[in-house]
Design a protein around this motif. Sequence first.
Motif, PDB file in Angstrom:
ATOM      1  N   MET A   1       0.944  -1.235  -0.019  1.00  0.00           N
ATOM      2  CA  MET A   1      -0.010   0.005  -0.047  1.00  0.00           C
ATOM      3  C   MET A   1       0.908   1.254  -0.076  1.00  0.00           C
ATOM      4  SD  MET A   1      -2.948   1.013   2.766  1.00  0.00           S
ATOM      5  CE  MET A   1      -3.754  -0.456   2.772  1.00  0.00           C
ATOM      6  N   ARG A   2       0.724   1.976  -1.008  1.00  0.00           N
ATOM      7  CA  ARG A   2       1.344   3.245  -1.153  1.00  0.00           C
ATOM      8  C   ARG A   2       1.114   4.345  -0.102  1.00  0.00           C
ATOM      9  NH1 ARG A   2       0.372   5.259  -6.966  1.00  0.00           N
ATOM     10  NH2 ARG A   2       1.212   7.089  -6.213  1.00  0.00           N
ATOM     11  N   GLY A   3       2.261   4.814   0.357  1.00  0.00           N
ATOM     12  CA  GLY A   3       2.193   5.917   1.186  1.00  0.00           C
ATOM     13  C   GLY A   3       1.825   5.421   2.718  1.00  0.00           C
ATOM     14  N   LYS A   4       2.192   4.175   3.054  1.00  0.00           N
ATOM     15  CA  LYS A   4       1.907   3.606   4.424  1.00  0.00           C
ATOM     16  C   LYS A   4       2.627   4.397   5.528  1.00  0.00           C
ATOM     17  CE  LYS A   4       1.234  -0.696   5.103  1.00  0.00           C
ATOM     18  NZ  LYS A   4       1.672  -2.168   5.395  1.00  0.00           N
ATOM     19  N   TYR A   5       3.827   4.367   5.431  1.00  0.00           N
ATOM     20  CA  TYR A   5       4.734   4.932   6.225  1.00  0.00           C
ATOM     21  C   TYR A   5       4.610   6.559   6.362  1.00  0.00           C
ATOM     22  CZ  TYR A   5       6.365   0.364   6.854  1.00  0.00           C
ATOM     23  OH  TYR A   5       6.184  -1.036   7.147  1.00  0.00           O
ATOM     24  N   SER A   6       4.391   7.018   5.223  1.00  0.00           N
ATOM     25  CA  SER A   6       4.086   8.423   5.188  1.00  0.00           C
ATOM     26  C   SER A   6       3.027   8.996   6.067  1.00  0.00           C
ATOM     27  CB  SER A   6       4.007   9.060   3.591  1.00  0.00           C
ATOM     28  OG  SER A   6       3.633  10.458   3.540  1.00  0.00           O
ATOM     29  N   VAL A   7       1.911   8.232   5.636  1.00  0.00           N
ATOM     30  CA  VAL A   7       0.553   8.508   6.498  1.00  0.00           C
ATOM     31  C   VAL A   7       0.950   8.314   8.136  1.00  0.00           C
ATOM     32  CG1 VAL A   7      -0.265   6.444   6.300  1.00  0.00           C
ATOM     33  CG2 VAL A   7      -2.005   8.467   6.431  1.00  0.00           C
ATOM     34  N   MET A   8       1.643   7.397   8.418  1.00  0.00           N
ATOM     35  CA  MET A   8       1.938   7.167   9.937  1.00  0.00           C
ATOM     36  C   MET A   8       3.043   8.347  10.420  1.00  0.00           C
ATOM     37  SD  MET A   8       0.245   4.496  10.672  1.00  0.00           S
ATOM     38  CE  MET A   8       0.670   4.525  12.328  1.00  0.00           C
ATOM     39  N   ALA A   9       3.629   8.695   9.488  1.00  0.00           N
ATOM     40  CA  ALA A   9       4.294  10.009   9.892  1.00  0.00           C
ATOM     41  C   ALA A   9       3.406  11.188   9.862  1.00  0.00           C
ATOM     42  CB  ALA A   9       5.330  10.218   9.293  1.00  0.00           C
ATOM     43  N   SER A  10       2.485  11.376   9.136  1.00  0.00           N
ATOM     44  CA  SER A  10       1.592  12.490   9.486  1.00  0.00           C
ATOM     45  C   SER A  10       0.831  12.245  10.564  1.00  0.00           C
ATOM     46  CB  SER A  10       0.619  12.396   8.295  1.00  0.00           C
ATOM     47  OG  SER A  10      -0.254  13.077   8.215  1.00  0.00           O
ATOM     48  N   ILE A  11       0.153  11.057  10.936  1.00  0.00           N
ATOM     49  CA  ILE A  11      -0.683  10.808  12.376  1.00  0.00           C
ATOM     50  C   ILE A  11       0.289  11.080  13.259  1.00  0.00           C
ATOM     51  CG2 ILE A  11      -1.517   9.079  13.671  1.00  0.00           C
ATOM     52  CD1 ILE A  11      -2.421   7.729  10.858  1.00  0.00           C
ATOM     53  N   VAL A  12       1.551  10.869  13.270  1.00  0.00           N
ATOM     54  CA  VAL A  12       2.581  10.989  14.731  1.00  0.00           C
ATOM     55  C   VAL A  12       2.570  12.494  14.575  1.00  0.00           C
ATOM     56  CG1 VAL A  12       4.938  10.833  15.446  1.00  0.00           C
ATOM     57  CG2 VAL A  12       3.664   9.001  14.448  1.00  0.00           C
ATOM     58  N   MET A  13       2.668  13.368  13.700  1.00  0.00           N
ATOM     59  CA  MET A  13       2.877  14.804  13.922  1.00  0.00           C
ATOM     60  C   MET A  13       1.638  15.365  14.411  1.00  0.00           C
ATOM     61  SD  MET A  13       5.902  16.053  12.797  1.00  0.00           S
ATOM     62  CE  MET A  13       6.418  14.475  13.871  1.00  0.00           C
ATOM     63  N   ALA A  14       0.381  14.739  13.880  1.00  0.00           N
ATOM     64  CA  ALA A  14      -0.910  15.311  14.277  1.00  0.00           C
ATOM     65  C   ALA A  14      -1.038  14.950  16.010  1.00  0.00           C
ATOM     66  CB  ALA A  14      -1.854  14.580  13.428  1.00  0.00           C
ATOM     67  N   MET A  15      -0.594  13.788  16.173  1.00  0.00           N
ATOM     68  CA  MET A  15      -0.898  13.420  17.369  1.00  0.00           C
ATOM     69  C   MET A  15       0.487  14.147  18.537  1.00  0.00           C
ATOM     70  SD  MET A  15      -1.395   9.373  18.020  1.00  0.00           S
ATOM     71  CE  MET A  15      -1.468   9.618  19.949  1.00  0.00           C
ATOM     72  N   LEU A  16       1.422  14.341  18.008  1.00  0.00           N
ATOM     73  CA  LEU A  16       2.228  15.423  18.656  1.00  0.00           C
ATOM     74  C   LEU A  16       1.819  16.677  18.997  1.00  0.00           C
ATOM     75  CD1 LEU A  16       5.325  15.431  20.167  1.00  0.00           C
ATOM     76  CD2 LEU A  16       6.061  16.220  17.773  1.00  0.00           C
ATOM     77  N   VAL A  17       1.163  17.380  18.066  1.00  0.00           N
ATOM     78  CA  VAL A  17       0.911  18.522  18.102  1.00  0.00           C
ATOM     79  C   VAL A  17      -0.254  18.802  19.122  1.00  0.00           C
ATOM     80  CG1 VAL A  17      -0.777  18.774  16.252  1.00  0.00           C
ATOM     81  CG2 VAL A  17       0.595  20.810  16.835  1.00  0.00           C
ATOM     82  N   ALA A  18      -1.225  17.718  18.797  1.00  0.00           N
ATOM     83  CA  ALA A  18      -2.624  17.535  19.850  1.00  0.00           C
ATOM     84  C   ALA A  18      -2.181  17.436  21.118  1.00  0.00           C
ATOM     85  CB  ALA A  18      -3.506  16.673  19.307  1.00  0.00           C
ATOM     86  N   SER A  19      -1.287  16.505  21.654  1.00  0.00           N
ATOM     87  CA  SER A  19      -0.870  16.128  22.768  1.00  0.00           C
ATOM     88  C   SER A  19      -0.015  17.342  23.528  1.00  0.00           C
ATOM     89  CB  SER A  19      -0.191  14.839  22.949  1.00  0.00           C
ATOM     90  OG  SER A  19       1.180  14.965  22.019  1.00  0.00           O
ATOM     91  N   MET A  20       0.861  17.939  22.757  1.00  0.00           N
ATOM     92  CA  MET A  20       1.543  19.075  23.237  1.00  0.00           C
ATOM     93  C   MET A  20       0.666  20.185  23.581  1.00  0.00           C
ATOM     94  SD  MET A  20       5.169  19.355  21.132  1.00  0.00           S
ATOM     95  CE  MET A  20       5.133  20.856  21.716  1.00  0.00           C
TER      96      MET A  20
END
Length: 443
Positions: A1-20
Motif C-alpha cells: 500500500m503506497r504511502g503507508k509510512y508517510s501517513v503514519m508519520a503524518s499521524i504521529v505529527m498530528a498526535m504530537l501537536v494535539a498532545s503538546m
Amino acid sequence: MRGKYSVMASIVMAMLVASMDSTIVNTTMPVIAKELGKLELYAWTFASYMIFSTVLAPVAGRLSDIFGRKRVFAVGIILFMIGSVLCGSANTMIMLVIYRAVQGIGAGVMNPFPVIIAGDLFSVEKRGKIQALFTAMWGLSAIMAPLLGSVFVDYWNWRYVFYVNVPICLLSLFLLMPYKEQYEPKRAKVDYGGALIFTAGISLLLIPTVVDSGALWYALGGALLLVLFYLFEKRQTSQLVPLPLLRNRQVAWMNVNSLLAYGGLFGASSYLPMFLQQHGYSLFMSGVAMLGMSIGWMACSVPAGRWIGKYGYRKLIVIGDVLLVASGVWFMFLSDSTGFWFVFFGSILFGLAFGMLSTVSVIGSQQLVAATEKGISASLQMFSRNIGTAAGVTIMGAFLTQEAAPLGGFRDMFIYGLIISLFALLSSMFIRERVTEGALSKA
C-alpha cells in the motif's frame, strides 16, 4: 500500500501537536488569563476545547466510513491549525474561549484517526507496536511541553504556544498527501440531524463539569436529547451511529469497560504532578515522574496484538483491570513521605494497565464489526474513554478542592478511583469473545 509510512508519520505529527497543545496550555494558561483578564472564564478555555473534541470523535469516525479516511483527517488538521492561529490572535478571554472551541473541533476530527487508519493499514499483531509509537508521542509531549511553555513565556510571548502548531500541522498535511487509502468508502446520506442532536446532548452532559449552578438541569437536558437522538436514529436509513453496532455485546461491554476504567483512575495522572509540586518538586520533574506511565504503556501495548491471538480479548482486559486496581491500591499509600520514585513506579503500574486496556479494546472494537463500521466503532471506543476521563477528572478535582488537608483530598480521590476500577473489573467479566490465531489471520 503506497504511502503507508508517510501517513503514519503524518499521524504521529498530528498526535504530537494535539498532545503538546493540551499539556502546554495547562502550564501556561495562568499567564494567559492574567494578561487577558476575566478569570471567571478560565475553566471555559479548557471546557470549550474538551466538549467539542469529545463529541465530534464519533461524528468524524462515521464521516470517515462514508467519505474516506484521508479527506476527513485532512479537514481535522486544517481546522486545528486555523483554531491555533485564532487562539494566538485572541485579545480577550471570550475570544480565546470561542477560538479554543474551533481548535477542539479540529482535535475532535483528528483524534480517532490514529486508531482508524492503523486498523486499515496493519495486521492485528503489528497494531500493538503502532499503539506504542502513539503512546511515545504523549510521553515526548509530557517532557517537551513544559520546557517549550517556559521558553515561550520567558523569552517570547505566550501566543507562540498556539502558533507553534502551524508548521507541525503543515508538515502533517504534506506527509499525508502521498497516502492512497485502500479502504473503499461506503457512500451514504449524511445524518446531519442526528449529528446535531447528538452533539447538543453530549455537550449538555459535559457542561456540569465546569458550572457551579444548574448542573442537574444541564444533565437532564442532555439525557433527554440523547433519548431523542435514539428515537430519531431508529427512523434513519443512514444512521450516524448504526444501532445494530450498539447491540454487539462484545463491543458494547468493551465500551463500558473503557468508560469505567478511564473514569476511575486515568484522571489521576492530571493531579499527581500537583502532588509532587506541593512537595517541592519542579514543574519539569513532576512531568518526568509521569513518564513511568509511558514506559508501562509501551511495555504492554507492544506485545498485546500477539497476545490477543493466544489468549483472547476477555482475559487480557481482565488482566488490565487487575493491574488498574493494583495501581489504585498502590496510591492509597501516598503520603507526605513519598516522593518522586513512589509516583514514578506507581505511574508505571498505571501505564501497564492502560496500555493493555487501550490496545486490546481498540483492536477488538475494529475486529468485531464490519469493515464499513470500523471507523464509527473505533471512534465510539475513543468517545467512551473521553467521557470517562472528563467525568473522572472533574470528580477527582472536587475531592481535592473540598478537602481542607491536601493529602486527605488525594486519598479520597484514590478511594473513588479504586471503587470505580473495581466496577470496571466486574464489567470485564461480561466480555465473552475469545479470538484464535486462525480468526486473527482472517481478520
